[in-house]
Design a protein around this motif. Structure first.
Motif, short mmCIF file in Angstrom:
data_model
loop_
_atom_site.label_atom_id
_atom_site.label_comp_id
_atom_site.label_asym_id
_atom_site.label_seq_id
_atom_site.Cartn_x
_atom_site.Cartn_y
_atom_site.Cartn_z
N GLY A 1 51.21 -51.59 -61.99
CA GLY A 1 51.70 -50.44 -62.19
C GLY A 1 52.05 -49.67 -60.95
N GLY A 2 51.87 -50.33 -60.17
CA GLY A 2 51.88 -49.23 -58.89
C GLY A 2 52.21 -48.08 -58.89
N GLN A 3 52.79 -46.52 -58.11
CA GLN A 3 52.69 -45.52 -58.27
C GLN A 3 52.19 -44.82 -59.30
OE1 GLN A 3 52.17 -43.48 -55.43
NE2 GLN A 3 53.49 -44.49 -54.36
N ALA A 4 52.81 -45.70 -61.12
CA ALA A 4 52.54 -44.70 -62.47
C ALA A 4 51.40 -45.44 -62.33
CB ALA A 4 53.96 -45.33 -63.33
N SER A 5 50.06 -44.99 -62.12
CA SER A 5 49.18 -46.08 -62.65
C SER A 5 47.65 -44.64 -63.13
CB SER A 5 48.69 -46.45 -61.97
OG SER A 5 48.45 -46.19 -60.31
#
Length: 465
Positions: free
Chosen positions: A47-51
Motif C-alpha cells: 500500500g505504500g503511503q496510502a495505508s
C-alpha cells in the motif's frame, strides 16, 4: 493478506521492488501477461503511503487520499482488484467551503457541456466577489491553453502566473489554491504551472464529470493492501514483506538483488520505490541524472484526528482554505464508529507544521473548527492525535520536470516506477498506477525482444530466505 511465499534458490523471472500502488500496478500488469513475478516490500504490508495504522482500537488512515473521476488508471485498478464497491464517487463535483464566522460557500459544477459547466459553479460561488468571479473565469479560459508538456510551462510557478492574470490573493486562497495545494502538496508560489495546468485541465475543464471527487468507504489498508493481496495471490505473484533490498547488481544475464533476507537473482527488475531509495539502489550508469534525484525533495502532509462526542459537520468533507486545516473529512462511517463523529483534517504543504507538538497542533485546529462550525462549540473531544507523512510526495515545484526520469533505463531489464517518475501527472495515486503500468510495458517489450529459450540461470551458494 496473501500468504508470504519464500523465494527459492532458482532465478526469478521478474522482481518488483516496492509494494506501493506503483509496484502493485506493475506486478499485476506483468503477471497478467504471463510473467512469473515476485513483489518485495520492506514494510509489513502493501500500500505504500496510502495505508492505515491502528490507534487505540481505531483504524486510521495516515492520509486522506481522495481521487477524481478522471483517475481512469487508478479506478480501473480498483475494479481489477474487486474494490470498486469500497469507494464512493460524487454524482457531481460539490465542495462545501467553510469561511469565518460560520459562513459557507459552495462550489458545485453545472450540467452544461465542458468547459461551460464551470460557469454556474463560479457564478454562484459566494466565496468571491462578482469581479473576482469574472476574472477567475477569464483566467480559467487562458489556463486551458497552457501546454502542460511544454518545458517552459514547468519553469513557471502557478502563483506567478495567476498574479499575471489578475487573480487576487483571496481568489488564489479560496479557489485556485484550494485545489492546487491539495493536488501538488505545495503553495502556488512554488508549485509548477505545468503540473497545475494538468490538474485543472484534466480534472476540471476537459470533461464535465472529470472533477467529481471519490473517497474510500473503508480504511486504506482494506482498500489497497487487502484487495491487492487477494488479486496478486490469484495471479500467482509471490509477495514477500519485511524484505529490505540493499543493492541491485547487474550481472551478465540479469540482476542480483542483495536483500535483508538473502540474495535473489532475477531476469528483470522493476524499481518501484520513492526517489530517495531509488537513487541509492539503481546501479551506476543505469539512468543518467540519477545523482540529481535528491533535488526532487519532499513535501509533508499532516493530519489531525478528532473523535468527538457528537456530530458537528453535516457533509462528508469540506474545505477550510483560510485555516491551517485546509480540508476536513468526516470518517465516522469508514471506521464504523457507533456514536459521536470522527473528523480528520488534512494539511498539505505542511513542512511548517511538522515540528509542532501534536497536542499543540490539535488544540490550534480545534479552536479553528469551533470558529468555523458553531455545533463544535458544544462538543467534547473524546480523543485526538496527529499522523505525519514527512515525505508524502516529491516537492512539485517549478523546474522539476527535468529531474523526473522515464520508465526506461540504460540497463535492459531494469525499469522505474513511482509517482515521481515522468508520468506527466502530479504525485498522485493516478500517477503511481500509470507509472507501474508503464514500467510493466517497458519490460514486456524488452522481454519479447529477447530469446525466450535462453538457459535459466541458477543462484549458487546459500540463501537465507
Amino acid at each position: 493478506m496473501s500468504a508470504v511465499t519464500p523465494p527459492t534458490d532458482s532465478v526469478t523471472d521478474v522482481v518488483v521492488v516496492g509494494g506501493g500502488l506503483a509496484g502493485i500496478a506493475a506486478a499485476i500488469r506483468l503477471a497478467e501477461r504471463g510473467r512469473a513475478v515476485r513483489l518485495l516490500e520492506r514494510r509489513t504490508r502493501l500500500g505504500g503511503q496510502a495505508s492505515s495504522l491502528e490507534h487505540t482500537g481505531l483504524v486510521a488512515d495516515t492520509g486522506q487520499h481522495i481521487f477524481l473521476r478522471c483517475y481512469h488508471a487508478y479506478r480501473a485498478l480498483l475494479d481489477r482488484m474487486g474494490a470498486s464497491d469500497l469507494v464512493e464517487l460524487q454524482d457531481r463535483l460539490d465542495i462545501t467551503v467553510l469561511l469565518s464566522g460560520g459562513r459557507r460557500a459552495r462550489l458545485r459544477r453545472g450540467q452544461l457541456p465542458a468547459p461551460w459547466h464551470v460557469v454556474p459553479a463560479l457564478a454562484r460561488y459566494a466565496g468571491l466577489s462578482p469581479t473576482e468571479r469574472v476574472r477567475a473565469l477569464l483566467a480559467g479560459q487562458v489556463l486551458r491553453q497552457v501546454d502542460p508538456d511544454n518545458p517552459a510551462s514547468d519553469q513557471q510557478t502557478l502563483g506567478g502566473w495567476l498574479r499575471d492574470h489578475h487573480q487576487s490573493a483571496r481568489t488564489v486562497r479560496r479557489l485556485w489554491g484550494l485545489i492546487a495545494v491539495a493536488a501538488l502538496n505545495l503553495h502556488p508560489d512554488q508549485g509548477s504551472l505545468a503540473l497545475a495546468a494538468r490538474v485543472f485541465q484534466t480534472g476540471l475543464f476537459d470533461g464535465r464529470s472529470n472533477g467529481d471527487i471519490g473517497i474510500a468507504r473503508v480504511p486504506l489498508n482494506e482498500l489497497h493492501a487487502a484487495s491487492a493481496n487477494r488479486l496478486l495471490d490469484r495471479l500467482g505473484v509471490a509477495v514477500t514483506t519485511r524484505s529490505h533490498v540493499q543493492r541491485i547488481e547487474p550481472d551478465a544475464q540479469g540482476f542480483v538483488l542483495r536483500t535483508s533476507r538473502g540474495d535473489l537473482v532475477s531476469n528483470q527488475v522493476v524499481l518501484a520505490t520513492p526517489h530517495g531509495p531509488a537513487a541509492q539502489l539503481i546501479p551506476p550508469g543505469a539512468c543518467p541524472g540519477s545523482e540529481r534525484w535528491a533535488e526532487l525533495g519532499s513535501s509533508a502532509i499532516v493530519n489531525c484526528h478528532f473523535v468527538l462526542d457528537r456530530p458537528v459537520l453535516d457533509v462528508s468533507f469540506a474545505a477550510a482554505p483560510e485555516t491551517t486545516m485546509q480540508w476536513i473529512f468526516d470518517r465516522t462511517q469508514t471506521v464504523a464508529l457507533d456514536q459521536g463523529q470522527y473528523l480528520v483534517s488534512s494539511v498539505s504543504d505542511a513542512d511548517r507544521l511538522y515540528a509542532i507538538p501534536g497536542r499543540q497542533l490539535c488544540r490550534q485546529q480545534w479552536d479553528e473548527l469551533q470558529a468555523l462550525l458553531p455545533a463544535a462549540r458544544q462538543a467534547q473531544i473524546v480523543d485526538s492525535f496527529v499522523t505525519r507523512e514527512p515525505r508524502a510526495t516529491f516537492r512539485q515545484r517549478a523546474g522539476t520536470a527535468t529531474l523526473r526520469p522515464t520508465s526506461s533505463t540504460l540497463l535492459p531489464g531494469l525499469a522505474l516506477a513511482g509517482a515521481w517518475t515522468a508520468t506527466g501527472w502530479p504525485d498522485t495515486m493516478e500517477g503511481a498506477v500509470r507509472s507501474g503500468q508503464a514500467a510493466g510495458d517497458v519490460l514486456t517489450m524488452e522481454h519479447h525482444r529477447t530469446d525466450s529459450h535462453a538457459n535459466p540461470r541458477i543462484l549458487t551458494g546459500g540463501s537465507t530466505w
